[in-house]
Design an enzyme around this catalytic site. Sequence first.
Site, PDB file in Angstrom:
ATOM      1  N   LYS A  15       0.831  -1.214   0.000  1.00  0.00           N
ATOM      2  CA  LYS A  15       0.000   0.000   0.000  1.00  0.00           C
ATOM      3  C   LYS A  15       0.865   1.264   0.000  1.00  0.00           C
ATOM      4  O   LYS A  15       0.567   2.222  -0.703  1.00  0.00           O
ATOM      5  CB  LYS A  15      -0.905   0.049   1.247  1.00  0.00           C
ATOM      6  CG  LYS A  15      -1.824  -1.125   1.415  1.00  0.00           C
ATOM      7  CD  LYS A  15      -2.747  -0.942   2.612  1.00  0.00           C
ATOM      8  CE  LYS A  15      -2.041  -0.878   3.944  1.00  0.00           C
ATOM      9  NZ  LYS A  15      -1.400  -2.137   4.394  1.00  0.00           N
ATOM     10  N   ARG A  90      -8.889   1.153   9.893  1.00  0.00           N
ATOM     11  CA  ARG A  90      -8.467  -0.198  10.261  1.00  0.00           C
ATOM     12  C   ARG A  90      -9.467  -0.875  11.183  1.00  0.00           C
ATOM     13  O   ARG A  90      -9.298  -2.053  11.495  1.00  0.00           O
ATOM     14  CB  ARG A  90      -7.127  -0.126  10.985  1.00  0.00           C
ATOM     15  CG  ARG A  90      -5.917  -0.326  10.079  1.00  0.00           C
ATOM     16  CD  ARG A  90      -4.682  -0.093  10.925  1.00  0.00           C
ATOM     17  NE  ARG A  90      -3.532  -0.847  10.603  1.00  0.00           N
ATOM     18  CZ  ARG A  90      -2.492  -0.367   9.904  1.00  0.00           C
ATOM     19  NH1 ARG A  90      -2.552   0.822   9.379  1.00  0.00           N
ATOM     20  NH2 ARG A  90      -1.420  -1.096   9.732  1.00  0.00           N
ATOM     21  N   ARG A 128      11.749  -5.744   3.937  1.00  0.00           N
ATOM     22  CA  ARG A 128      11.509  -4.338   3.588  1.00  0.00           C
ATOM     23  C   ARG A 128      12.566  -3.398   4.192  1.00  0.00           C
ATOM     24  O   ARG A 128      12.952  -3.559   5.332  1.00  0.00           O
ATOM     25  CB  ARG A 128      10.114  -3.968   4.110  1.00  0.00           C
ATOM     26  CG  ARG A 128       9.680  -2.569   3.840  1.00  0.00           C
ATOM     27  CD  ARG A 128       8.198  -2.466   3.859  1.00  0.00           C
ATOM     28  NE  ARG A 128       7.575  -2.832   5.132  1.00  0.00           N
ATOM     29  CZ  ARG A 128       6.260  -2.851   5.301  1.00  0.00           C
ATOM     30  NH1 ARG A 128       5.440  -2.546   4.313  1.00  0.00           N
ATOM     31  NH2 ARG A 128       5.747  -3.195   6.463  1.00  0.00           N
ATOM     32  N   ARG A 162      12.199  -0.873   9.466  1.00  0.00           N
ATOM     33  CA  ARG A 162      11.235  -0.442  10.473  1.00  0.00           C
ATOM     34  C   ARG A 162      11.357  -1.307  11.721  1.00  0.00           C
ATOM     35  O   ARG A 162      11.535  -2.513  11.619  1.00  0.00           O
ATOM     36  CB  ARG A 162       9.812  -0.595   9.923  1.00  0.00           C
ATOM     37  CG  ARG A 162       9.375   0.550   9.067  1.00  0.00           C
ATOM     38  CD  ARG A 162       8.100   0.245   8.340  1.00  0.00           C
ATOM     39  NE  ARG A 162       7.013  -0.229   9.188  1.00  0.00           N
ATOM     40  CZ  ARG A 162       5.738  -0.281   8.806  1.00  0.00           C
ATOM     41  NH1 ARG A 162       5.417   0.134   7.585  1.00  0.00           N
ATOM     42  NH2 ARG A 162       4.806  -0.721   9.596  1.00  0.00           N
ATOM     43  N   ARG A 173       1.119  -8.358  13.815  1.00  0.00           N
ATOM     44  CA  ARG A 173       0.430  -7.380  12.954  1.00  0.00           C
ATOM     45  C   ARG A 173      -0.504  -8.089  11.979  1.00  0.00           C
ATOM     46  O   ARG A 173      -1.594  -7.596  11.680  1.00  0.00           O
ATOM     47  CB  ARG A 173       1.455  -6.530  12.200  1.00  0.00           C
ATOM     48  CG  ARG A 173       2.141  -5.526  13.120  1.00  0.00           C
ATOM     49  CD  ARG A 173       3.422  -4.990  12.537  1.00  0.00           C
ATOM     50  NE  ARG A 173       3.200  -4.239  11.324  1.00  0.00           N
ATOM     51  CZ  ARG A 173       4.138  -4.076  10.373  1.00  0.00           C
ATOM     52  NH1 ARG A 173       5.323  -4.632  10.499  1.00  0.00           N
ATOM     53  NH2 ARG A 173       3.863  -3.365   9.326  1.00  0.00           N
TER      54      ARG A 173
HETATM   55  P1  AMP Z   1       1.543   0.671   8.983  1.00  0.00           P
HETATM   56  O1  AMP Z   1       2.734   1.481   8.592  1.00  0.00           O
HETATM   57  O2  AMP Z   1       0.294   1.095   8.267  1.00  0.00           O
HETATM   58  O3  AMP Z   1       1.785  -0.804   8.896  1.00  0.00           O
HETATM   59  O4  AMP Z   1       1.282   0.996  10.523  1.00  0.00           O
HETATM   60  C1  AMP Z   1       2.251   0.716  11.522  1.00  0.00           C
HETATM   61  C2  AMP Z   1       1.592   0.679  12.899  1.00  0.00           C
HETATM   62  O5  AMP Z   1       1.007   1.970  13.191  1.00  0.00           O
HETATM   63  C3  AMP Z   1       0.445  -0.307  13.036  1.00  0.00           C
HETATM   64  O6  AMP Z   1       0.901  -1.630  13.320  1.00  0.00           O
HETATM   65  C4  AMP Z   1      -0.338   0.311  14.194  1.00  0.00           C
HETATM   66  O7  AMP Z   1       0.293   0.070  15.434  1.00  0.00           O
HETATM   67  C5  AMP Z   1      -0.208   1.801  13.916  1.00  0.00           C
HETATM   68  N1  AMP Z   1      -1.329   2.291  13.054  1.00  0.00           N
HETATM   69  C6  AMP Z   1      -1.238   2.724  11.756  1.00  0.00           C
HETATM   70  N2  AMP Z   1      -2.432   3.110  11.283  1.00  0.00           N
HETATM   71  C7  AMP Z   1      -3.324   2.909  12.292  1.00  0.00           C
HETATM   72  C8  AMP Z   1      -4.726   3.111  12.432  1.00  0.00           C
HETATM   73  N3  AMP Z   1      -5.480   3.570  11.412  1.00  0.00           N
HETATM   74  N4  AMP Z   1      -5.302   2.802  13.626  1.00  0.00           N
HETATM   75  C9  AMP Z   1      -4.568   2.334  14.653  1.00  0.00           C
HETATM   76  N5  AMP Z   1      -3.239   2.110  14.592  1.00  0.00           N
HETATM   77  C10 AMP Z   1      -2.604   2.390  13.423  1.00  0.00           C
END
Ligand code: AMP
Length: 218
Positions: A15, A90, A128, A162, A173
């Site tokens: 994404k 989410r 990644r 990351r 996750r």
């Molecule tokens: P991502 O980069 O989208 O994989 O997000 C990394 C982490 O940020 C996730 O595992 C969550 O802990 C937090 N996070 C990102 N977006 C959200 C969201 N919309 N709601 C809650 N936590 C989020």
Amino acid sequence: MARIIVLMGAPGAGKGTQARLLQERLHLPQISTGDIFRALKESRTPLAEEVRKVMAAGKLVSDDLAIRLVRERTGRQDCVHGYVLDGFPRTPAQAAMLEQLAIEQGKRIEPILVEVPTDCLEKRMIGRRSCPICGEIYNVHFKPPKSDDVCDLHPEARLIQRADDNSETVRARLATFDQETRPLLDYYDAAKLLHRVDGTQEPEAIYRDIERIVTRDR
Ligand code: AMP
């Protein structure tokens, strides 16, 4: 009517790469809640400490905070003609808020699912890497940089991994995605809103599929 392009899919589906391409080529601002939380957790506040713990556990930050940040960010001038959301909504509460926000902003929600089989995701996430300067995303298995460990555009910068792309957090996750976010896909699908693209293709081919959806009857 301006649109809110919602990129959906499991962690590691690609994404972020697609959101960056949409921003670069169609000039749609991309809003990644993950990026916002990663920046937030670097500050020295009790909230940052809490966010750090939640992210390290592979869980979700509270709906309240995610909603507040998205409302604030999408209210800025650059979002008037539409924007791309990467990583939001989410949960059902976030989806409900987004519907409300779309009405207030006079925009249409367009969810696009980047589909990748679950068994590929773990390898993708662990491989990644990203550039600390420009944010370009690489993958040691699938999209390696031209020379080891440095960005093609910023050779002075060593690529970073990351903190939550380690195998333990990655598994958590993926489980969080299945429990909390997958039901939203069924919800958008039942509402006949969900577009699907094959996320196992090369990034450029995925982009072409997404662009076709995004530029249709604009
Ligand atoms: P991502 O980069 O989208 O994989 O997000 C990394 C982490 O940020 C996730 O595992 C969550 O802990 C937090 N996070 C990102 N977006 C959200 C969201 N919309 N709601 C809650 N936590 C989020």
